[in-house]
Design a protein around this motif. Structure first.
Motif, PDB file in Angstrom:
ATOM      1  N   UNK A  11    -107.283   3.834 -43.617  1.00 28.44           N
ATOM      2  CA  UNK A  11    -108.087   5.274 -43.331  1.00 28.44           C
ATOM      3  C   UNK A  11    -108.627   6.064 -44.342  1.00 28.44           C
ATOM      4  N   UNK A  12    -108.467   6.041 -44.963  1.00 21.38           N
ATOM      5  CA  UNK A  12    -108.789   6.610 -46.613  1.00 21.38           C
ATOM      6  C   UNK A  12    -109.976   5.912 -47.446  1.00 21.38           C
ATOM      7  N   UNK A  13    -109.901   4.581 -47.242  1.00 18.81           N
ATOM      8  CA  UNK A  13    -111.093   3.416 -47.524  1.00 18.81           C
ATOM      9  C   UNK A  13    -112.480   3.308 -46.872  1.00 18.81           C
ATOM     10  N   UNK A  14    -111.282   3.141 -45.536  1.00 23.13           N
ATOM     11  CA  UNK A  14    -112.185   3.132 -44.549  1.00 23.13           C
ATOM     12  C   UNK A  14    -113.779   4.456 -44.163  1.00 23.13           C
ATOM     13  N   UNK A  15    -112.965   6.164 -44.772  1.00 20.07           N
ATOM     14  CA  UNK A  15    -113.766   7.550 -44.590  1.00 20.07           C
ATOM     15  C   UNK A  15    -115.115   7.263 -46.215  1.00 20.07           C
ATOM     16  N   UNK A  16    -114.685   6.223 -47.541  1.00 16.68           N
ATOM     17  CA  UNK A  16    -115.254   6.692 -47.932  1.00 16.68           C
ATOM     18  C   UNK A  16    -116.210   5.691 -48.039  1.00 16.68           C
ATOM     19  N   UNK A  17    -116.105   4.371 -47.438  1.00 16.74           N
ATOM     20  CA  UNK A  17    -117.531   3.410 -47.375  1.00 16.74           C
ATOM     21  C   UNK A  17    -118.332   2.948 -45.908  1.00 16.74           C
ATOM     22  N   UNK A  18    -118.015   3.984 -45.011  1.00 18.87           N
ATOM     23  CA  UNK A  18    -118.642   3.655 -43.871  1.00 18.87           C
ATOM     24  C   UNK A  18    -120.055   4.409 -43.929  1.00 18.87           C
ATOM     25  N   UNK A  19    -120.549   5.297 -44.531  1.00 15.67           N
ATOM     26  CA  UNK A  19    -121.561   5.757 -44.654  1.00 15.67           C
ATOM     27  C   UNK A  19    -122.534   3.844 -45.217  1.00 15.67           C
ATOM     28  N   UNK A  21    -121.835   0.595 -44.725  1.00 18.75           N
ATOM     29  CA  UNK A  21    -121.435  -0.116 -44.176  1.00 18.75           C
ATOM     30  C   UNK A  21    -122.595   0.505 -42.438  1.00 18.75           C
ATOM     31  N   UNK A  22    -123.023   1.825 -42.313  1.00 27.39           N
ATOM     32  CA  UNK A  22    -124.335   1.785 -41.253  1.00 27.39           C
ATOM     33  C   UNK A  22    -125.496   1.059 -41.712  1.00 27.39           C
ATOM     34  N   UNK A  23    -125.759   2.137 -43.540  1.00 30.88           N
ATOM     35  CA  UNK A  23    -126.417   1.813 -43.748  1.00 30.88           C
ATOM     36  C   UNK A  23    -127.205  -0.289 -43.625  1.00 30.88           C
ATOM     37  N   UNK A  24    -125.733  -0.564 -43.816  1.00 29.67           N
ATOM     38  CA  UNK A  24    -125.551  -2.489 -44.262  1.00 29.67           C
ATOM     39  C   UNK A  24    -125.806  -1.972 -42.171  1.00 29.67           C
ATOM     40  N   UNK A  25    -125.647  -2.208 -41.234  1.00 32.19           N
ATOM     41  CA  UNK A  25    -126.020  -1.769 -39.991  1.00 32.19           C
ATOM     42  C   UNK A  25    -127.369  -2.318 -40.037  1.00 32.19           C
ATOM     43  N   UNK A  26    -128.367  -0.460 -40.534  1.00 32.01           N
ATOM     44  CA  UNK A  26    -130.072  -0.497 -40.198  1.00 32.01           C
ATOM     45  C   UNK A  26    -131.018  -2.045 -40.075  1.00 32.01           C
ATOM     46  N   UNK A  27    -129.757  -1.897 -41.978  1.00 32.63           N
ATOM     47  CA  UNK A  27    -130.560  -3.173 -42.375  1.00 32.63           C
ATOM     48  C   UNK A  27    -131.296  -4.690 -41.389  1.00 32.63           C
ATOM     49  N   UNK A 177    -124.463  -6.219 -43.806  1.00 27.02           N
ATOM     50  CA  UNK A 177    -123.949  -5.938 -43.154  1.00 27.02           C
ATOM     51  C   UNK A 177    -122.187  -6.138 -44.280  1.00 27.02           C
ATOM     52  N   UNK A 178    -122.867  -7.914 -43.715  1.00 25.82           N
ATOM     53  CA  UNK A 178    -121.865  -8.441 -44.706  1.00 25.82           C
ATOM     54  C   UNK A 178    -121.716  -8.533 -47.012  1.00 25.82           C
ATOM     55  N   UNK A 179    -123.162  -8.224 -47.224  1.00 26.10           N
ATOM     56  CA  UNK A 179    -122.728  -7.942 -48.197  1.00 26.10           C
ATOM     57  C   UNK A 179    -122.730  -6.530 -49.267  1.00 26.10           C
ATOM     58  N   UNK A 180    -122.679  -5.508 -48.144  1.00 23.98           N
ATOM     59  CA  UNK A 180    -122.195  -4.589 -48.148  1.00 23.98           C
ATOM     60  C   UNK A 180    -121.046  -4.317 -47.686  1.00 23.98           C
ATOM     61  N   UNK A 181    -119.907  -4.924 -47.066  1.00 30.86           N
ATOM     62  CA  UNK A 181    -118.894  -4.644 -47.218  1.00 30.86           C
ATOM     63  C   UNK A 181    -118.261  -5.972 -47.978  1.00 30.86           C
ATOM     64  N   UNK A 182    -118.528  -6.838 -48.441  1.00 33.43           N
ATOM     65  CA  UNK A 182    -117.736  -7.457 -49.639  1.00 33.43           C
ATOM     66  C   UNK A 182    -118.147  -6.804 -50.934  1.00 33.43           C
ATOM     67  N   UNK A 183    -119.309  -5.866 -50.670  1.00 28.89           N
ATOM     68  CA  UNK A 183    -119.137  -5.237 -52.370  1.00 28.89           C
ATOM     69  C   UNK A 183    -117.766  -4.382 -52.011  1.00 28.89           C
ATOM     70  N   UNK A 184    -117.890  -3.404 -51.100  1.00 22.18           N
ATOM     71  CA  UNK A 184    -116.868  -2.316 -50.670  1.00 22.18           C
ATOM     72  C   UNK A 184    -115.809  -2.965 -50.724  1.00 22.18           C
ATOM     73  N   UNK A 185    -115.527  -3.538 -50.212  1.00 19.67           N
ATOM     74  CA  UNK A 185    -114.200  -4.410 -50.188  1.00 19.67           C
ATOM     75  C   UNK A 185    -113.764  -4.534 -52.068  1.00 19.67           C
ATOM     76  N   UNK A 192    -110.280  -3.071 -45.885  1.00 26.68           N
ATOM     77  CA  UNK A 192    -110.382  -2.738 -44.484  1.00 26.68           C
ATOM     78  C   UNK A 192    -112.596  -2.726 -44.512  1.00 26.68           C
ATOM     79  N   UNK A 193    -113.115  -2.745 -46.090  1.00 24.40           N
ATOM     80  CA  UNK A 193    -114.560  -2.943 -45.388  1.00 24.40           C
ATOM     81  C   UNK A 193    -115.212  -3.389 -44.212  1.00 24.40           C
ATOM     82  N   UNK A 194    -114.615  -5.318 -44.726  1.00 21.75           N
ATOM     83  CA  UNK A 194    -114.616  -5.954 -44.013  1.00 21.75           C
ATOM     84  C   UNK A 194    -114.451  -6.009 -42.639  1.00 21.75           C
TER      85      UNK A 194
END
Length: 223
Positions: A11-19, A21-27, A177-185, A192-194
């Motif tokens: 949950x902590x990691x998700x809360x830190x990186x979900x914004x 992932x959201x920007x990646x969703x927009x792209x 999404x994928x690139x952002x999630x990989x970088x966050x992980x 968790x970002x994945x």
């Protein structure tokens, strides 16, 4: 189980990186819409050009469709992004991914629409021309509406398949999404970002799949 949750659903990691992932969703959403619009329009244009009956044009369209359907989209993206700058045609990662996927989708769209055109009895075109309609009017008002309806079922699945390939843009550092999630992980040292990225793909593509299923049912060709 506690270790599993800590590793994949932190949950902590998700809360830190979900914004992020959201920007990646927009792209991803913007890129997918651009690919669908450009690919379908180009595919329709190519099918109409092929229907003109001009041998040279038909051969060029067939060659394009066969080449684009044979090449992996990843190779096209890499060539457009890394090789084209050598001939003074530099482009952004977004443009390279959009262009590559649009060309691939156009090839499949052209073949699907062309199959729909061929499936129509020749007598329909002859009857339309006998009423005084021009070739363009016949294609626009008689042939294409029926051909597009028949092309919908195979084309919807292909659209979904190709738009999911927006993830290949991560190879050229596109912040989807994928690139952002990989970088966050990598930054978090936690996958968790994945998992957030996987959830983001579900949020985007499950409605698309459901819409495609409805469209196939709605536009099912009835003889």
């Amino acid at each position: 189980m506690q270790q599993f949750i800590f590793t994949f659903f932190n949950a902590e990691v998700a809360g830190r990186y979900w914004p992020d992932i959201l920007r990646g969703m927009g792209v991803t959403v913007l890129l997918s819409l651009a690919v669908i619009a450009a690919g379908l329009l180009l595919g329709l244009l190519l099918a109409v050009l092929r229907a003109t009956g001009q041998r040279a044009v038909g051969l060029a369209v067939v060659a394009f469709a066969d080449i684009m359907r044979s090449l992996p989209p990843l190779i096209l993206i890499i060539v457009l992004f890394f090789a084209f700058p050598y001939i003074d045609l530099s482009m952004s990662s977004f443009t390279a991914t959009w262009l590559a996927l649009s060309l691939v989708l156009a090839a499949y769209a052209e073949e699907s629409i062309w199959a729909g055109i061929l499936a129509l009895p020749q007598g329909q075109r002859e009857a339309a021309r006998s009423t005084g309609l021009s070739w363009t009017q016949t294609m626009l008002w008689v042939v294409l509406p029926q051909a597009l309806r028949m092309a919908v079922p195979p084309l919807t699945n292909r659209v979904i398949s190709i738009t999911k390939n927006t993830a290949l843009g991560s190879v050229v550092a596109l912040s989807e999404i994928l690139n952002t999630a990989q970088a966050a992980s990598s930054n978090a040292g936690n996958p968790t970002p994945l998992m957030l990225g996987a959830a983001a793909y579900l949020v985007i593509f499950i409605p698309v799949v459901l819409f495609a299923r409805w469209l196939e049912t709605r536009w099912r060709w009835k003889r």
